[in-house]
Enzyme design. Structure first.
Site, PDB file in Angstrom:
ATOM      1  N   HIS A 230     -10.517   0.610  -2.767  1.00  0.00           N
ATOM      2  CA  HIS A 230     -11.888   0.620  -2.253  1.00  0.00           C
ATOM      3  C   HIS A 230     -12.892   1.178  -3.261  1.00  0.00           C
ATOM      4  CE1 HIS A 230     -10.341  -0.305   1.676  1.00  0.00           C
ATOM      5  NE2 HIS A 230      -9.788   0.886   1.876  1.00  0.00           N
TER       6      HIS A 230
ATOM      7  N   HIS B 170     -10.514   6.997   1.321  1.00  0.00           N
ATOM      8  CA  HIS B 170      -9.132   6.928   0.842  1.00  0.00           C
ATOM      9  C   HIS B 170      -9.011   5.797  -0.166  1.00  0.00           C
ATOM     10  CE1 HIS B 170      -9.446   3.944   4.053  1.00  0.00           C
ATOM     11  NE2 HIS B 170      -8.530   3.260   3.378  1.00  0.00           N
TER      12      HIS B 170
ATOM     13  N   ASP C 123      -4.591  -0.796  -1.603  1.00  0.00           N
ATOM     14  CA  ASP C 123      -5.911  -0.615  -1.051  1.00  0.00           C
ATOM     15  C   ASP C 123      -6.751  -0.094  -2.217  1.00  0.00           C
ATOM     16  OD1 ASP C 123      -7.034  -1.022   1.476  1.00  0.00           O
ATOM     17  OD2 ASP C 123      -6.952   1.093   2.027  1.00  0.00           O
TER      18      ASP C 123
ATOM     19  N   ALA D 101       0.333   0.644   6.293  1.00  0.00           N
ATOM     20  CA  ALA D 101       0.906   1.225   7.496  1.00  0.00           C
ATOM     21  C   ALA D 101       1.292   0.057   8.419  1.00  0.00           C
ATOM     22  CB  ALA D 101      -0.141   2.111   8.184  1.00  0.00           C
TER      23      ALA D 101
ATOM     24  N   SER E  30     -15.334   0.752   5.354  1.00  0.00           N
ATOM     25  CA  SER E  30     -14.307   1.296   6.254  1.00  0.00           C
ATOM     26  C   SER E  30     -14.350   2.827   6.304  1.00  0.00           C
ATOM     27  CB  SER E  30     -12.911   0.847   5.809  1.00  0.00           C
ATOM     28  OG  SER E  30     -12.472   1.557   4.671  1.00  0.00           O
TER      29      SER E  30
ATOM     30  N   ASP F 141       0.790  -1.248   0.000  1.00  0.00           N
ATOM     31  CA  ASP F 141       0.000   0.000   0.000  1.00  0.00           C
ATOM     32  C   ASP F 141       0.818   1.294   0.000  1.00  0.00           C
ATOM     33  OD1 ASP F 141      -1.857  -1.989   0.261  1.00  0.00           O
ATOM     34  OD2 ASP F 141      -2.854  -1.198   2.031  1.00  0.00           O
TER      35      ASP F 141
ATOM     36  N   LYS G 211      -6.875  -5.002  -3.091  1.00  0.00           N
ATOM     37  CA  LYS G 211      -7.594  -5.603  -1.955  1.00  0.00           C
ATOM     38  C   LYS G 211      -8.616  -4.652  -1.371  1.00  0.00           C
ATOM     39  CE  LYS G 211      -4.060  -4.153   1.283  1.00  0.00           C
ATOM     40  NZ  LYS G 211      -4.843  -3.066   1.932  1.00  0.00           N
TER      41      LYS G 211
ATOM     42  N   CYS H  70      -2.133  -2.625   7.593  1.00  0.00           N
ATOM     43  CA  CYS H  70      -2.024  -3.550   6.462  1.00  0.00           C
ATOM     44  C   CYS H  70      -0.715  -4.318   6.454  1.00  0.00           C
ATOM     45  CB  CYS H  70      -2.262  -2.796   5.161  1.00  0.00           C
ATOM     46  SG  CYS H  70      -4.007  -2.320   5.017  1.00  0.00           S
TER      47      CYS H  70
ATOM     48  N   GLU I  39     -14.046  -5.029   5.214  1.00  0.00           N
ATOM     49  CA  GLU I  39     -12.703  -4.470   5.367  1.00  0.00           C
ATOM     50  C   GLU I  39     -11.710  -5.606   5.175  1.00  0.00           C
ATOM     51  OE1 GLU I  39     -10.592  -2.461   4.843  1.00  0.00           O
ATOM     52  OE2 GLU I  39     -10.350  -1.066   6.520  1.00  0.00           O
TER      53      GLU I  39
HETATM   54  C1  VGL Z   1      -4.702   0.868   5.720  1.00  0.00           C
HETATM   55  C2  VGL Z   1      -6.149   1.953   7.130  1.00  0.00           C
HETATM   56  C3  VGL Z   1      -7.168   1.809   6.206  1.00  0.00           C
HETATM   57  C4  VGL Z   1      -3.316   0.368   5.457  1.00  0.00           C
HETATM   58  C5  VGL Z   1      -5.710   0.710   4.803  1.00  0.00           C
HETATM   59  O1  VGL Z   1      -2.932   0.233   4.272  1.00  0.00           O
HETATM   60  O2  VGL Z   1      -2.576   0.114   6.436  1.00  0.00           O
HETATM   61  N1  VGL Z   1      -4.933   1.474   6.887  1.00  0.00           N
HETATM   62  N2  VGL Z   1      -6.934   1.194   5.053  1.00  0.00           N
HETATM   63 ZN    ZN Z   2      -8.319   1.216   3.450  1.00  0.00          ZN
END
Ligand code: VGL
Ligand code: ZN
Length: 194
Positions: free
Chosen positions: A60, A77, A58, A137, A66, A16, A102, A141, A109
């Protein structure tokens, strides 16, 4: 401890590293962009060894569960097809990178790159035995991807110089790293590759 990257059995998994998770994005990870030059060096080395390179994203739908407006924790996001969902422009992904999208189901989620994707199957098919995980992060993830990789039986390395976390509650990142190590992940930095 020095490790050699083996072409056949190793995969680099970049989690990500997207515009929205970097400073200025919709859900910025503090200093998230600092992983980019480090990951570029990992990419260079894994490519030189002929190893597999995977980038998760990510991805979405606009009405994802989420998102705050839909009952979730996060501001919108990484919405499919938007600028914020793109990989960081300085990340040198090779042409043959395997992109894994994903958390595409509006009602679920999915922090892990393995969840609801064909990542495990693709790694198995390629004969991968060890995975090396970095990106964003750390406590979401990256952690979920590392724990799933361990569950699936891959020897799993956390690239500790190529991850950053949100640390919403100070200590979250440290706790996540501790949990990954307790579950069997090994820490690795660039200088441990020889
Ligand atoms: C993530 C919060 C929401 C990540 C993804 O990639 O860590 N964190 N969606
Ligand atoms: Zn996300």
């Amino acid at each position: 401890m020095k490790y050699r990257i083996e072409g056949k059995e190793d995969a680099l998994i970049i989690v990500d590293v997207q515009v929205d998770f970097c400073p200025g994005g919709a859900l910025p990870v503090p200093r998230g962009d600092e992983v980019v030059p480090v990951l570029n060096e990992y990419i260079r080395r894994f490519r030189a060894a002929g190893a597999l390179i995977v980038a998760t994203r990510d991805w979405h739908p606009p009405n994802h569960v989420s998102f705050k407006n839909y009952g979730g924790l996060w501001p919108p996001h990484c919405v499919q097809g938007t600028e914020g969902a793109k990989f960081h422009p300085d990340l040198n992904l090779p042409d043959d990178v395997i992109v894994v999208s994903k958390a595409t189901d509006p009602s679920r989620e999915a922090y892990s790159g393995f969840e609801g994707t064909d990542l495990e199957e693709r790694l198995r098919r390629a004969g991968v035995r060890r995975v090396f995980v970095g990106g964003l992060a750390t406590e979401y993830c990256v952690k979920s991807t590392v724990l799933d990789a361990l569950r699936y039986g891959f020897e799993t390395f956390l690239l500790e110089d190529a991850v950053r976390g949100i640390d919403a509650t100070p200590g979250d990142v440290e706790k996540a790293i501790k949990e990954m190590l307790e579950r069997g992940a090994k820490k690795l930095r660039l200088q441990d590759i020889g």
